[in-house]
Design a protein around this motif. Structure first.
Motif, PDB file in Angstrom:
ATOM      1  N   ALA A  54       0.828  -1.205   0.000  1.00 16.07           N
ATOM      2  CA  ALA A  54       0.000   0.000   0.000  1.00 16.07           C
ATOM      3  C   ALA A  54       0.863   1.257   0.000  1.00 16.07           C
ATOM      4  N   VAL A  55       1.963   1.241   0.752  1.00 20.73           N
ATOM      5  CA  VAL A  55       2.873   2.401   0.761  1.00 20.73           C
ATOM      6  C   VAL A  55       3.502   2.586  -0.612  1.00 20.73           C
ATOM      7  N   TYR A  56       3.994   1.490  -1.174  1.00 17.99           N
ATOM      8  CA  TYR A  56       4.626   1.585  -2.499  1.00 17.99           C
ATOM      9  C   TYR A  56       3.628   2.077  -3.536  1.00 17.99           C
ATOM     10  N   ALA A  57       2.386   1.570  -3.476  1.00 14.90           N
ATOM     11  CA  ALA A  57       1.382   1.965  -4.459  1.00 14.90           C
ATOM     12  C   ALA A  57       1.004   3.434  -4.313  1.00 14.90           C
ATOM     13  N   CYS A  58       0.844   3.918  -3.085  1.00 17.15           N
ATOM     14  CA  CYS A  58       0.509   5.332  -2.878  1.00 17.15           C
ATOM     15  C   CYS A  58       1.627   6.240  -3.370  1.00 17.15           C
ATOM     16  N   VAL A  59       2.862   5.891  -3.040  1.00 14.01           N
ATOM     17  CA  VAL A  59       3.998   6.711  -3.468  1.00 14.01           C
ATOM     18  C   VAL A  59       4.099   6.716  -4.984  1.00 14.01           C
ATOM     19  N   GLN A  60       3.953   5.547  -5.600  1.00 16.36           N
ATOM     20  CA  GLN A  60       4.062   5.490  -7.050  1.00 16.36           C
ATOM     21  C   GLN A  60       2.910   6.216  -7.726  1.00 16.36           C
ATOM     22  N   ALA A  61       1.707   6.105  -7.191  1.00 14.52           N
ATOM     23  CA  ALA A  61       0.564   6.784  -7.806  1.00 14.52           C
ATOM     24  C   ALA A  61       0.763   8.291  -7.804  1.00 14.52           C
ATOM     25  N   ILE A  62       1.214   8.831  -6.682  1.00 13.58           N
ATOM     26  CA  ILE A  62       1.402  10.279  -6.598  1.00 13.58           C
ATOM     27  C   ILE A  62       2.629  10.715  -7.388  1.00 13.58           C
ATOM     28  N   ALA A  63       3.742   9.986  -7.230  1.00 11.14           N
ATOM     29  CA  ALA A  63       4.980  10.379  -7.909  1.00 11.14           C
ATOM     30  C   ALA A  63       4.866  10.235  -9.419  1.00 11.14           C
ATOM     31  N   GLU A  64       4.333   9.114  -9.887  1.00  7.53           N
ATOM     32  CA  GLU A  64       4.215   8.904 -11.324  1.00  7.53           C
ATOM     33  C   GLU A  64       3.271   9.903 -11.966  1.00  7.53           C
ATOM     34  N   THR A  65       2.137  10.152 -11.324  1.00  7.41           N
ATOM     35  CA  THR A  65       1.172  11.082 -11.900  1.00  7.41           C
ATOM     36  C   THR A  65       1.716  12.498 -11.912  1.00  7.41           C
ATOM     37  N   THR A  66       2.330  12.910 -10.813  1.00  5.92           N
ATOM     38  CA  THR A  66       2.896  14.254 -10.763  1.00  5.92           C
ATOM     39  C   THR A  66       3.982  14.441 -11.810  1.00  5.92           C
ATOM     40  N   HIS A 112       0.867  18.997  -3.952  1.00  2.57           N
ATOM     41  CA  HIS A 112       2.198  18.703  -4.481  1.00  2.57           C
ATOM     42  C   HIS A 112       2.476  19.509  -5.752  1.00  2.57           C
ATOM     43  N   LEU A 113       1.473  19.682  -6.585  1.00  2.00           N
ATOM     44  CA  LEU A 113       1.667  20.454  -7.810  1.00  2.00           C
ATOM     45  C   LEU A 113       1.971  21.913  -7.499  1.00  2.00           C
ATOM     46  N   ILE A 114       1.256  22.473  -6.558  1.00  3.65           N
ATOM     47  CA  ILE A 114       1.509  23.865  -6.180  1.00  3.65           C
ATOM     48  C   ILE A 114       2.881  24.005  -5.540  1.00  3.65           C
ATOM     49  N   ALA A 115       3.295  23.009  -4.755  1.00  6.44           N
ATOM     50  CA  ALA A 115       4.627  23.058  -4.141  1.00  6.44           C
ATOM     51  C   ALA A 115       5.711  23.119  -5.211  1.00  6.44           C
ATOM     52  N   TRP A 116       5.561  22.323  -6.275  1.00  2.00           N
ATOM     53  CA  TRP A 116       6.520  22.365  -7.382  1.00  2.00           C
ATOM     54  C   TRP A 116       6.524  23.738  -8.046  1.00  2.00           C
ATOM     55  N   GLU A 117       5.361  24.244  -8.351  1.00  2.00           N
ATOM     56  CA  GLU A 117       5.261  25.510  -9.082  1.00  2.00           C
ATOM     57  C   GLU A 117       5.829  26.674  -8.284  1.00  2.00           C
ATOM     58  N   THR A 146       7.335  37.901 -15.404  1.00  3.21           N
ATOM     59  CA  THR A 146       7.068  37.577 -16.811  1.00  3.21           C
ATOM     60  C   THR A 146       6.746  36.108 -17.017  1.00  3.21           C
ATOM     61  N   TYR A 147       7.431  35.229 -16.299  1.00  2.00           N
ATOM     62  CA  TYR A 147       7.304  33.789 -16.511  1.00  2.00           C
ATOM     63  C   TYR A 147       6.708  33.114 -15.279  1.00  2.00           C
ATOM     64  N   PHE A 148       6.062  31.980 -15.498  1.00  2.00           N
ATOM     65  CA  PHE A 148       5.558  31.145 -14.410  1.00  2.00           C
ATOM     66  C   PHE A 148       5.395  29.726 -14.940  1.00  2.00           C
ATOM     67  N   ALA A 149       5.557  28.762 -14.034  1.00  2.00           N
ATOM     68  CA  ALA A 149       5.419  27.342 -14.377  1.00  2.00           C
ATOM     69  C   ALA A 149       4.071  26.838 -13.874  1.00  2.00           C
ATOM     70  N   GLU A 150       3.463  25.966 -14.669  1.00  2.00           N
ATOM     71  CA  GLU A 150       2.150  25.447 -14.305  1.00  2.00           C
ATOM     72  C   GLU A 150       1.983  24.055 -14.896  1.00  2.00           C
ATOM     73  N   HIS A 151       1.346  23.161 -14.112  1.00  2.00           N
ATOM     74  CA  HIS A 151       1.046  21.819 -14.590  1.00  2.00           C
ATOM     75  C   HIS A 151      -0.244  21.837 -15.402  1.00  2.00           C
ATOM     76  N   SER A 152      -0.296  20.979 -16.387  1.00  2.00           N
ATOM     77  CA  SER A 152      -1.497  20.814 -17.197  1.00  2.00           C
ATOM     78  C   SER A 152      -2.241  19.572 -16.708  1.00  2.00           C
ATOM     79  N   VAL A 153      -3.353  19.788 -16.025  1.00  2.00           N
ATOM     80  CA  VAL A 153      -4.109  18.681 -15.419  1.00  2.00           C
ATOM     81  C   VAL A 153      -5.420  18.418 -16.151  1.00  2.00           C
ATOM     82  N   GLU A 154      -5.618  19.052 -17.304  1.00  2.00           N
ATOM     83  CA  GLU A 154      -6.892  18.888 -18.001  1.00  2.00           C
ATOM     84  C   GLU A 154      -7.151  17.429 -18.357  1.00  2.00           C
ATOM     85  N   GLY A 155      -6.098  16.708 -18.726  1.00  2.00           N
ATOM     86  CA  GLY A 155      -6.288  15.317 -19.103  1.00  2.00           C
ATOM     87  C   GLY A 155      -6.821  14.458 -17.969  1.00  2.00           C
TER      88      GLY A 155
END
Length: 402
Positions: free
Chosen positions: A43-55, A308-313, A328-337
């Protein structure tokens, strides 16, 4: 106590006894909870992979402000670092996935920023958090990184630092598995119990009764001999040969009697709580159905990934861009998909947006990865006022005319 034992105790080198009550061996406890041992729990491995892989798999795009509009800053060096190649050896996905896993397992993630002649970030090298020591100095935070016995001191602007949740010291983050160590320890113990149970034939065979008292060394010898002949699935059902008045009393205890299976299910839920991850995401399907699966997927984005996405940005804006660059610049994740619904809901959304006039058909086609054709935006959008009401069936029309 011998003099050697006293010296070892004085300098902190205690030895744990291997014999317990009546001379029976004492099994050493499960290893302490570390990132490596915690990932032994599925369960720990799956949670970490789900969040890390998706992010990491979400497009992280550097945008340039253009008045009230924005456009991709593909000509900026940081765009390639975030979107394509973090460094000459690692892709952007690989580097970001490793760092996100470090945030979840260790509470902190570090990456060394390599800048070019113009001061722009051109490479991002993830660092092993176990080799980084953070210190607060009069001039700010410094990061001491040790590799192969060589100590390198990095200044604050040279390190991208991600924290899971800021700790009381105001410097380092708190890891979920460290904050709730008992939950992971229980899951590890349940896992070891299952392994031991099935290794010994999936049931407690029984007890041996001796007419007299045994010495500690006799207990060890008999226990080792019995285990070698009857322990394990391969030895299940073998006939025991007893002598010297020894009596065998069979016992029966199934996994259901010990509620082991239910406890394992509860451990999955407990681990998911640590990472705020819906159980459905880690394939815990007990309460899943079609209607709530779609909503839980959306909840995964809004309640699990958003932080987590906001922390990265925000970390990228703080460390990878200058004050002038941030304007002038800013980074943003595309989560529409991830937030897309089924085809019916998407069609209704596009139709409503095009009818309202704030979306063009060509933009909707691009979102669906469909080819464009000439004149796609020339047709006037239909309005709700021009939509005619459906006519009733002919039989109903005749009844109304009667």
């Amino acid at each position: 106590m011998s003099i050697i034992t006293r010296i070892k105790s004085a300098i902190g080198m205690e030895e744990r006894a291997v014999l317990g009550v009546n001379g029976w061996p004492v099994p050493l406890s499960a290893t302490s909870v570390t990132p490596a041992t915690a990932q032994g729990v599925s369960a720990v491995y799956a949670c970490v992979q789900a969040i890390a892989e998706t992010t990491a798999s979400l497009p992280l795009i550097l945008f340039k402000r253009n008045g009230d509009d924005r456009e991709r800053a593909t000509d900026h060096p940081l765009y390639r670092v975030l979107h394509d190649m973090a460094n000459p050896e690692q892709t952007a996905l690989e580097a970001r996935e490793y760092m996100q896993a470090c945030v979840l397992l260790r509470g902190n993630a570090f990456a060394r920023l390599v800048r070019g002649w113009d001061g722009q970030v051109r490479e991002l090298w993830p660092l092993n958090p176990d080799n980084v020591q953070v210190q607060r100095t009069a001039s700010g935070l410094v990061y001491d990184y040790t590799k192969d016995g060589v100590l390198t001191r990095l200044l604050s602007h040279e390190v991208l630092h991600l924290r899971h949740r800021l700790g009381d010291d105001g410097v380092l983050g708190v890891s979920p598995i460290a904050a709730a160590r008992g939950v992971v320890e229980l899951a590890i113990a349940e896992n070891q119990h299952g392994v031991s149970t099935f290794t010994n034939g999936a049931k407690l065979l029984g007890v041996l009764k001796f007419p007299g008292k045994l010495k500690p060394e006799q207990r060890q010898a008999i226990g080792a001999s019995w285990a070698s002949q009857h322990a394990g699935a391969a030895n299940a059902g073998r006939t025991a040969i007893l002598e010297e008045g020894v009596d065998f009393q069979a016992l029966s205890m199934s996994l259901e009697d010990a509620s082991w299976i239910e406890a394992r299910k509860l451990s999955v839920i407990e681990v998911c709580r640590l990472f705020r991850c819906p159980p459905l995401i880690v394939q815990s399907m007990e309460s899943a159905n079609y209607s709530n699966s779609v909503e839980l997927a959306r909840q995964f984005v809004t309640m699990t990934l958003r932080r987590h996405l906001i922390a990265w940005e925000q970390a990228i804006a703080a460390k990878c861009l200058t004050d002038a660059g941030r304007r002038t610049y800013f980074a943003e994740h595309s989560v529409e998909g991830l937030l897309r619904g089924d085809s019916v809901n998407r069609a209704q959304f596009y139709a409503s947006a095009i009818e309202s006039g704030w979306m063009k058909p060509s933009y909707a086609a691009r979102l669906e990865n469909m080819p464009l054709f000439d004149g796609i935006d020339d047709a006037a959008p239909k309005t709700s006022g021009t939509t005619t009401a459906p006519q009733p069936y002919p039989s109903k029309q005749q009844e109304a005319m009667a």
